[in-house]
Design a protein around this motif. Structure first.
Motif, PDB file in Angstrom:
ATOM      1  N   PHE A   1       0.788  -1.286   0.020  1.00  0.00           N
ATOM      2  CA  PHE A   1      -0.115   0.157  -0.042  1.00  0.00           C
ATOM      3  C   PHE A   1       0.854   1.192  -0.174  1.00  0.00           C
ATOM      4  O   PHE A   1       0.616   2.486  -0.533  1.00  0.00           O
ATOM      5  N   TRP A   2       2.030   1.190   0.541  1.00  0.00           N
ATOM      6  CA  TRP A   2       3.036   2.267   0.756  1.00  0.00           C
ATOM      7  C   TRP A   2       3.600   2.760  -0.393  1.00  0.00           C
ATOM      8  O   TRP A   2       3.415   3.579  -1.104  1.00  0.00           O
TER       9      TRP A   2
ATOM     10  N   LEU B   1      -2.133   4.808   7.204  1.00  0.00           N
ATOM     11  CA  LEU B   1      -1.399   5.210   6.271  1.00  0.00           C
ATOM     12  C   LEU B   1      -1.546   6.188   5.465  1.00  0.00           C
ATOM     13  O   LEU B   1      -0.720   7.140   5.099  1.00  0.00           O
ATOM     14  N   ASN B   2      -2.836   6.287   5.310  1.00  0.00           N
ATOM     15  CA  ASN B   2      -3.435   7.584   4.411  1.00  0.00           C
ATOM     16  C   ASN B   2      -3.200   8.987   5.380  1.00  0.00           C
ATOM     17  O   ASN B   2      -2.786   9.859   4.781  1.00  0.00           O
ATOM     18  N   LYS B   3      -3.300   8.672   6.565  1.00  0.00           N
ATOM     19  CA  LYS B   3      -3.305   9.907   7.499  1.00  0.00           C
ATOM     20  C   LYS B   3      -1.934  10.487   7.717  1.00  0.00           C
ATOM     21  O   LYS B   3      -1.701  11.521   7.809  1.00  0.00           O
TER      22      LYS B   3
ATOM     23  N   ASN C   1       8.971   8.272   4.733  1.00  0.00           N
ATOM     24  CA  ASN C   1       9.866   6.869   5.117  1.00  0.00           C
ATOM     25  C   ASN C   1       9.074   5.854   5.339  1.00  0.00           C
ATOM     26  O   ASN C   1       7.948   5.965   6.005  1.00  0.00           O
ATOM     27  N   ILE C   2       9.543   4.628   4.830  1.00  0.00           N
ATOM     28  CA  ILE C   2       8.505   3.343   4.996  1.00  0.00           C
ATOM     29  C   ILE C   2       8.603   2.931   5.936  1.00  0.00           C
ATOM     30  O   ILE C   2       7.714   2.294   6.514  1.00  0.00           O
ATOM     31  N   SER C   3       9.324   3.468   7.317  1.00  0.00           N
ATOM     32  CA  SER C   3       9.323   2.983   8.675  1.00  0.00           C
ATOM     33  C   SER C   3       7.996   3.472   9.079  1.00  0.00           C
ATOM     34  O   SER C   3       7.558   2.838  10.208  1.00  0.00           O
ATOM     35  N   TYR C   4       7.203   4.221   8.686  1.00  0.00           N
ATOM     36  CA  TYR C   4       6.087   4.652   9.287  1.00  0.00           C
ATOM     37  C   TYR C   4       4.743   3.743   9.040  1.00  0.00           C
ATOM     38  O   TYR C   4       3.817   3.990   9.600  1.00  0.00           O
ATOM     39  N   ILE C   5       5.307   2.485   8.376  1.00  0.00           N
ATOM     40  CA  ILE C   5       4.529   1.547   8.707  1.00  0.00           C
ATOM     41  C   ILE C   5       4.115   0.753  10.152  1.00  0.00           C
ATOM     42  O   ILE C   5       3.302   0.010  10.586  1.00  0.00           O
ATOM     43  N   ILE C   6       5.149   1.188  10.857  1.00  0.00           N
ATOM     44  CA  ILE C   6       5.163   0.938  12.316  1.00  0.00           C
ATOM     45  C   ILE C   6       3.981   1.281  12.927  1.00  0.00           C
ATOM     46  O   ILE C   6       3.201   0.546  14.017  1.00  0.00           O
ATOM     47  N   PHE C   7       3.333   2.459  12.681  1.00  0.00           N
ATOM     48  CA  PHE C   7       2.250   3.064  13.291  1.00  0.00           C
ATOM     49  C   PHE C   7       0.894   2.213  13.173  1.00  0.00           C
ATOM     50  O   PHE C   7       0.470   1.739  14.093  1.00  0.00           O
TER      51      PHE C   7
END
Length: 322
Positions: free
Chosen positions: A28-29, A277-279, A286-292
């Motif tokens: 998705f990212w 992910l949209n928000k 940074n792809i690392s934001y999939i951590i959230f």
């Protein structure tokens, strides 16, 4: 059966859930990232789910007194958690929006059945597509139970396997028939049943190994490319290690935790994760934001497990004792 053996399956189930989650989030990212390249075959975790289901269902069958008892136990295990996860996903999508993935209230209501696609409606969440195959697998097993041939495995599993091979290689059966008999993914369910047979039955092991090999060969032939086929081989290899007590070393509290929450995690992660992910997409590249979304989905899944799954199972056990 020792708890260690069940624990290995819990760990495998947890691993399957996590790689599916990481596949969805990284795809998705951005499909051009290194992270996506690492998890681009995470969708194959579903195949592992189906194999585990085949194995576990035969464990369940041996603890049931009738087909009715079997269905009650399976559906009380699945539906309460599913309904809560469906409600949570619907709430988040209605409140925060998810363009392109929103469905009508009518679709949502039909989703309560767990088989909306068969009835001509949309899935509330993309991951729900697998539930239809699980649903009809349970119905199929219940019918075999009712006919009192469930333990005569060779009587029905050989023709089932043969028809699955035909459907995936030579002739596509009508949709309704293919759904009911799980022809598309049936070889994975069959493999799980065969591994159960290898583990707990001493007779005719050579024939069972041969049937597993047939399932593996045709699963490889049905794979979309070489990498996917390698994942399939790996999953079969893991099951062989499990059957012969060579996989107990993977059992630890960390992996068992994900196995414990695997069902609600699988149900909750996609649309809710996509909303998060949209928000965040405007705040970081940074792809690392999939951590959230990953941590939020894990937290939500744990809450559902703690306040829905466990209480329901305790209630059922207490009522059985009464």
């Amino acid at each position: 059966m020792t708890m260690g053996r069940i624990s290995v399956l819990d760990v495998l189930r947890g691993i399957a859930a996590v790689i599916v989650v990481l596949f969805h989030y990284s795809k998705f990212w951005n499909e051009e990232t290194i992270v996506y390249s690492l998890f681009s075959y995470g969708y194959t975790g579903v195949m592992l789910f189906f194999m585990i289901s085949g194995f576990v269902i035969f464990l369940s069958v041996n603890k049931c007194e009738s087909s009715k008892d079997f269905l009650i136990k399976r559906f009380t295990r699945l539906y309460p958690t599913f309904w809560i996860c469906l409600a949570l996903t619907t709430f988040f999508v209605k409140v925060f929006g998810l363009p392109g993935r929103e469905v009508s209230w009518k679709d949502t209501l039909i989703n309560l059945t767990m088989i909306p696609k068969v009835l001509g409606f949309k899935d509330v969440d993309g991951v729900y597509w697998t539930l239809c195959y699980e649903f009809f697998f349970y119905i199929f097993i219940a019918i075999l139970f009712r006919l009192r041939i469930i333990k005569d495995i060779y009587l029905w599993i050989i023709p089932w396997m043969f028809l699955c091979v035909i459907h995936n290689s030579l002739f596509v059966f009508p949709k309704a028939i293919a759904f009911f008999f799980n022809f598309k993914y049936g070889l994975y369910f069959i493999s799980g049943i065969l591994f159960y047979t290898l583990k707990f039955q001493e007779q005719k092991k050579i024939q069972v190994h041969l049937m597993v090999l047939i399932c593996l060969i045709f699963s490889i032939l049905n794979s979309k490319d070489r990498v996917e086929s390698l994942f399939v081989v790996f999953y079969f290899f893991c099951f062989y290690l499990f059957v012969y007590e060579k996989l107990n070393w993977i059992v630890n509290k960390f992996f068992l935790f994900f196995g414990t929450i695997s069902y609600p995690l699988y149900l909750l992660h996609q649309n809710i994760g996509y909303i998060i992910l949209n928000k965040f997409k405007n705040y970081t590249d940074n792809i690392s934001y999939i951590i959230f979304p990953l941590f939020f989905s894990i937290f939500l899944a744990y809450m559902v497990h703690l306040y829905v799954e466990e209480p329901v199972q305790r209630y059922l056990k207490l009522n059985k004792l009464k």
